[in-house]
Design a protein around this motif. Sequence first.
Motif, PDB file in Angstrom:
ATOM      1  N   ALA A 189       6.754 -13.546   5.465  1.00  0.00           N
ATOM      2  CA  ALA A 189       7.340 -14.040   6.715  1.00  0.00           C
ATOM      3  C   ALA A 189       7.667 -12.879   7.644  1.00  0.00           C
ATOM      4  CB  ALA A 189       8.596 -14.863   6.424  1.00  0.00           C
ATOM      5  N   GLY A 190       8.091 -11.760   7.062  1.00  0.00           N
ATOM      6  CA  GLY A 190       8.335 -10.561   7.856  1.00  0.00           C
ATOM      7  C   GLY A 190       7.052 -10.018   8.468  1.00  0.00           C
ATOM      8  N   VAL A 191       5.951 -10.067   7.705  1.00  0.00           N
ATOM      9  CA  VAL A 191       4.646  -9.647   8.254  1.00  0.00           C
ATOM     10  C   VAL A 191       4.263 -10.530   9.436  1.00  0.00           C
ATOM     11  CG1 VAL A 191       2.184  -9.398   7.756  1.00  0.00           C
ATOM     12  CG2 VAL A 191       3.872  -8.711   6.047  1.00  0.00           C
ATOM     13  N   ALA A 192       4.529 -11.827   9.317  1.00  0.00           N
ATOM     14  CA  ALA A 192       4.260 -12.745  10.430  1.00  0.00           C
ATOM     15  C   ALA A 192       5.090 -12.365  11.656  1.00  0.00           C
ATOM     16  CB  ALA A 192       4.553 -14.181  10.008  1.00  0.00           C
ATOM     17  N   GLY A 193       6.333 -11.958  11.431  1.00  0.00           N
ATOM     18  CA  GLY A 193       7.176 -11.517  12.541  1.00  0.00           C
ATOM     19  C   GLY A 193       6.624 -10.286  13.227  1.00  0.00           C
ATOM     20  N   LEU A 194       6.079  -9.355  12.441  1.00  0.00           N
ATOM     21  CA  LEU A 194       5.464  -8.154  13.023  1.00  0.00           C
ATOM     22  C   LEU A 194       4.235  -8.516  13.849  1.00  0.00           C
ATOM     23  CD1 LEU A 194       5.709  -5.711   9.969  1.00  0.00           C
ATOM     24  CD2 LEU A 194       7.080  -5.671  12.065  1.00  0.00           C
ATOM     25  N   LEU A 195       3.467  -9.488  13.371  1.00  0.00           N
ATOM     26  CA  LEU A 195       2.290  -9.914  14.116  1.00  0.00           C
ATOM     27  C   LEU A 195       2.691 -10.580  15.433  1.00  0.00           C
ATOM     28  CD1 LEU A 195      -0.721 -10.319  14.386  1.00  0.00           C
ATOM     29  CD2 LEU A 195      -0.549 -12.330  12.917  1.00  0.00           C
ATOM     30  N   LEU A 196       3.756 -11.386  15.409  1.00  0.00           N
ATOM     31  CA  LEU A 196       4.244 -11.983  16.647  1.00  0.00           C
ATOM     32  C   LEU A 196       4.729 -10.912  17.615  1.00  0.00           C
ATOM     33  CD1 LEU A 196       6.142 -15.094  15.237  1.00  0.00           C
ATOM     34  CD2 LEU A 196       4.170 -15.123  16.774  1.00  0.00           C
ATOM     35  N   LEU A 197       5.378  -9.885  17.089  1.00  0.00           N
ATOM     36  CA  LEU A 197       5.803  -8.765  17.925  1.00  0.00           C
ATOM     37  C   LEU A 197       4.601  -8.089  18.572  1.00  0.00           C
ATOM     38  CD1 LEU A 197       7.906  -6.700  18.963  1.00  0.00           C
ATOM     39  CD2 LEU A 197       7.609  -5.477  16.780  1.00  0.00           C
ATOM     40  N   ALA A 198       3.524  -7.899  17.809  1.00  0.00           N
ATOM     41  CA  ALA A 198       2.324  -7.266  18.349  1.00  0.00           C
ATOM     42  C   ALA A 198       1.706  -8.110  19.462  1.00  0.00           C
ATOM     43  CB  ALA A 198       1.308  -7.037  17.230  1.00  0.00           C
ATOM     44  N   ARG A 199       1.803  -9.419  19.350  1.00  0.00           N
ATOM     45  CA  ARG A 199       1.207 -10.297  20.367  1.00  0.00           C
ATOM     46  C   ARG A 199       2.075 -10.421  21.604  1.00  0.00           C
ATOM     47  NH1 ARG A 199      -1.047 -15.343  16.688  1.00  0.00           N
ATOM     48  NH2 ARG A 199      -2.580 -14.148  15.495  1.00  0.00           N
ATOM     49  N   LEU A 200       3.395 -10.493  21.403  1.00  0.00           N
ATOM     50  CA  LEU A 200       4.296 -10.730  22.529  1.00  0.00           C
ATOM     51  C   LEU A 200       4.852  -9.450  23.129  1.00  0.00           C
ATOM     52  CD1 LEU A 200       6.312 -13.730  21.019  1.00  0.00           C
ATOM     53  CD2 LEU A 200       4.322 -13.823  22.523  1.00  0.00           C
ATOM     54  N   SER A 201       4.753  -8.357  22.402  1.00  0.00           N
ATOM     55  CA  SER A 201       5.237  -7.019  22.789  1.00  0.00           C
ATOM     56  C   SER A 201       6.761  -6.890  22.748  1.00  0.00           C
ATOM     57  CB  SER A 201       4.708  -6.600  24.169  1.00  0.00           C
ATOM     58  OG  SER A 201       5.418  -7.225  25.217  1.00  0.00           O
ATOM     59  N   VAL A 202       7.493  -7.998  22.542  1.00  0.00           N
ATOM     60  CA  VAL A 202       8.949  -7.939  22.398  1.00  0.00           C
ATOM     61  C   VAL A 202       9.373  -8.821  21.229  1.00  0.00           C
ATOM     62  CG1 VAL A 202       9.430  -7.471  24.836  1.00  0.00           C
ATOM     63  CG2 VAL A 202       9.262  -9.840  24.044  1.00  0.00           C
ATOM     64  N   GLY A 203      10.521  -8.503  20.638  1.00  0.00           N
ATOM     65  CA  GLY A 203      11.073  -9.340  19.592  1.00  0.00           C
ATOM     66  C   GLY A 203      11.853 -10.490  20.194  1.00  0.00           C
ATOM     67  N   SER A 204      11.891 -11.615  19.474  1.00  0.00           N
ATOM     68  CA  SER A 204      12.585 -12.797  19.980  1.00  0.00           C
ATOM     69  C   SER A 204      13.429 -13.420  18.877  1.00  0.00           C
ATOM     70  CB  SER A 204      11.578 -13.824  20.503  1.00  0.00           C
ATOM     71  OG  SER A 204      12.203 -15.067  20.759  1.00  0.00           O
ATOM     72  N   PRO A 205      14.678 -13.812  19.187  1.00  0.00           N
ATOM     73  CA  PRO A 205      15.531 -14.427  18.170  1.00  0.00           C
ATOM     74  C   PRO A 205      15.193 -15.884  17.877  1.00  0.00           C
ATOM     75  CG  PRO A 205      16.696 -14.321  20.261  1.00  0.00           C
ATOM     76  CD  PRO A 205      15.391 -13.600  20.468  1.00  0.00           C
ATOM     77  N   THR A 206      14.284 -16.468  18.633  1.00  0.00           N
ATOM     78  CA  THR A 206      13.962 -17.887  18.433  1.00  0.00           C
ATOM     79  C   THR A 206      12.486 -18.141  18.167  1.00  0.00           C
ATOM     80  OG1 THR A 206      13.667 -18.218  20.830  1.00  0.00           O
ATOM     81  CG2 THR A 206      15.873 -18.608  19.923  1.00  0.00           C
ATOM     82  N   ILE A 207      11.682 -17.103  18.094  1.00  0.00           N
ATOM     83  CA  ILE A 207      10.229 -17.310  18.004  1.00  0.00           C
ATOM     84  C   ILE A 207       9.842 -18.033  16.717  1.00  0.00           C
ATOM     85  CG2 ILE A 207       9.797 -15.066  16.895  1.00  0.00           C
ATOM     86  CD1 ILE A 207       7.601 -16.853  19.524  1.00  0.00           C
ATOM     87  N   GLY A 208      10.528 -17.765  15.618  1.00  0.00           N
ATOM     88  CA  GLY A 208      10.208 -18.436  14.359  1.00  0.00           C
ATOM     89  C   GLY A 208      10.566 -19.908  14.379  1.00  0.00           C
ATOM     90  N   GLN A 209      11.735 -20.216  14.933  1.00  0.00           N
ATOM     91  CA  GLN A 209      12.163 -21.604  14.999  1.00  0.00           C
ATOM     92  C   GLN A 209      11.278 -22.409  15.948  1.00  0.00           C
ATOM     93  OE1 GLN A 209      13.899 -18.706  14.935  1.00  0.00           O
ATOM     94  NE2 GLN A 209      16.071 -19.169  15.311  1.00  0.00           N
ATOM     95  N   GLN A 210      10.875 -21.801  17.061  1.00  0.00           N
ATOM     96  CA  GLN A 210      10.013 -22.496  18.019  1.00  0.00           C
ATOM     97  C   GLN A 210       8.677 -22.879  17.393  1.00  0.00           C
ATOM     98  OE1 GLN A 210       9.800 -19.768  21.307  1.00  0.00           O
ATOM     99  NE2 GLN A 210      11.832 -20.290  22.077  1.00  0.00           N
ATOM    100  N   GLY A 211       8.189 -22.035  16.496  1.00  0.00           N
ATOM    101  CA  GLY A 211       6.934 -22.339  15.828  1.00  0.00           C
ATOM    102  C   GLY A 211       7.070 -23.369  14.719  1.00  0.00           C
ATOM    103  N   GLY A 212       8.311 -23.677  14.324  1.00  0.00           N
ATOM    104  CA  GLY A 212       8.520 -24.638  13.237  1.00  0.00           C
ATOM    105  C   GLY A 212       7.848 -24.220  11.948  1.00  0.00           C
ATOM    106  N   TYR A 213       7.898 -22.923  11.650  1.00  0.00           N
ATOM    107  CA  TYR A 213       7.104 -22.407  10.533  1.00  0.00           C
ATOM    108  C   TYR A 213       7.618 -22.835   9.170  1.00  0.00           C
ATOM    109  CZ  TYR A 213       4.845 -19.489  14.022  1.00  0.00           C
ATOM    110  OH  TYR A 213       4.140 -19.061  15.114  1.00  0.00           O
ATOM    111  N   ASP A 214       8.871 -23.289   9.079  1.00  0.00           N
ATOM    112  CA  ASP A 214       9.356 -23.766   7.786  1.00  0.00           C
ATOM    113  C   ASP A 214       8.639 -25.057   7.398  1.00  0.00           C
ATOM    114  OD1 ASP A 214      10.532 -25.021   9.926  1.00  0.00           O
ATOM    115  OD2 ASP A 214      12.579 -24.920   9.155  1.00  0.00           O
ATOM    116  N   LEU A 215       8.703 -26.049   8.259  1.00  0.00           N
ATOM    117  CA  LEU A 215       8.076 -27.336   7.937  1.00  0.00           C
ATOM    118  C   LEU A 215       6.554 -27.263   8.012  1.00  0.00           C
ATOM    119  CD1 LEU A 215      10.493 -29.817   9.742  1.00  0.00           C
ATOM    120  CD2 LEU A 215      10.531 -29.021   7.375  1.00  0.00           C
ATOM    121  N   MET A 216       6.020 -26.510   8.964  1.00  0.00           N
ATOM    122  CA  MET A 216       4.565 -26.413   9.081  1.00  0.00           C
ATOM    123  C   MET A 216       3.956 -25.705   7.873  1.00  0.00           C
ATOM    124  SD  MET A 216       3.351 -28.031  11.598  1.00  0.00           S
ATOM    125  CE  MET A 216       1.707 -27.336  11.532  1.00  0.00           C
ATOM    126  N   SER A 217       4.655 -24.699   7.348  1.00  0.00           N
ATOM    127  CA  SER A 217       4.118 -23.996   6.178  1.00  0.00           C
ATOM    128  C   SER A 217       4.147 -24.910   4.955  1.00  0.00           C
ATOM    129  CB  SER A 217       4.905 -22.713   5.909  1.00  0.00           C
ATOM    130  OG  SER A 217       6.268 -22.994   5.604  1.00  0.00           O
TER     131      SER A 217
END
Length: 341
Positions: A224-252
């Motif tokens: 999940a941390g690797v996924a966060g790094l990939l999101l950082l690479a795509r968005l160029s900034v970190g976000s406190p809500t990016i994981g929740q917005q993706g619904g990655y708990d239920l989608m996974s």
Amino acid sequence: MSQKSRRELTSTGIVFLLLALALVVGAVLTAMNGRNFFSPGNISAILTGTSILGFIAIGQTLVILGASLDLSVPYVTSLASLVAGTMMAGQAGNVPLAVVTALLVSAAIGLVNGLLVAYLNVHGFVATLGMGLILAGYLGTHYKGSAGSAPREFRLVGATNIGPVPVSTLIMLGCAALVMLLLARTRIGLHLYAVGGNPQVARLSGVRTGPPIVLAHTLCSLLAGVAGLLLLARLSVGSPTIGQQGGYDLMSIAAVVLGGTVLMGGKGNILGTLGGVAIFAVMDNVMGVMEVNAFLKDVVRGLVIVLAVAVYARRNLDRRPPRFGGGTGSAPPQGLQEVAG
């Protein structure tokens, strides 16, 4: 003959048949909207869609194989993007330390989850829900919005393709291959299946039930941390809500279940999970082209999951042997007849 072939078809085989069907239907629907489904750009978009969910679903497969769950993954993803982004601060020289720190923090969260589940007998649902609430409170308190900055060199990870295949997808597939080797070729991987299938029998067989569960949760949060790094690479900034917005708990969890892994644990594989992730990526791509309403997207996803699980359940019932050894109409042994009488 057809009945025998259907029974010999594995859950993974069903997943990839569904994926093939999704590709065919997707190509037809996309063509009806004047687009080429198999264009390099569209294939790249689909593969990009598999990357982030793929990392998290691989980790989720491990904990579900151990008869647990991890609901903290979206918060771990958000936290990893923020930790790495703030440490990088737009400087390429800070990238190695930032990446290592973000992954260590993620792994430490998973380690705590695993210890709670394995040694304090807290159910995975409760332990990771509590951890997710703790992380949500921390993120909401310490970060009011996007933070940090990824340098150009790090952003290339999320933007570079080899042909139509994104580098991020290749990294995800490499992680999947390593986890498959862990499950198939190592003692602790085989023990994870045993513990998930029946912890009491595994314990009586001399298996230490704690370490496989701890490892599964640690790797889940790490991915999940690797996924966060990939999101950082795509968005160029970190976000406190990016994981929740993706619904990655239920989608996974949905991708893992769609891939044929049993929620009760002990049965499933990474290859099926990748098929489930790919099906969702194709569905989202096609529904995006058709401009389907967001609520209707959830309805379609839900129907696919329910139908797939119903097929798996029916096949398992068909495979169950007769209760008393004979045909379906066989009488029970004499001793049981006497007890029943």
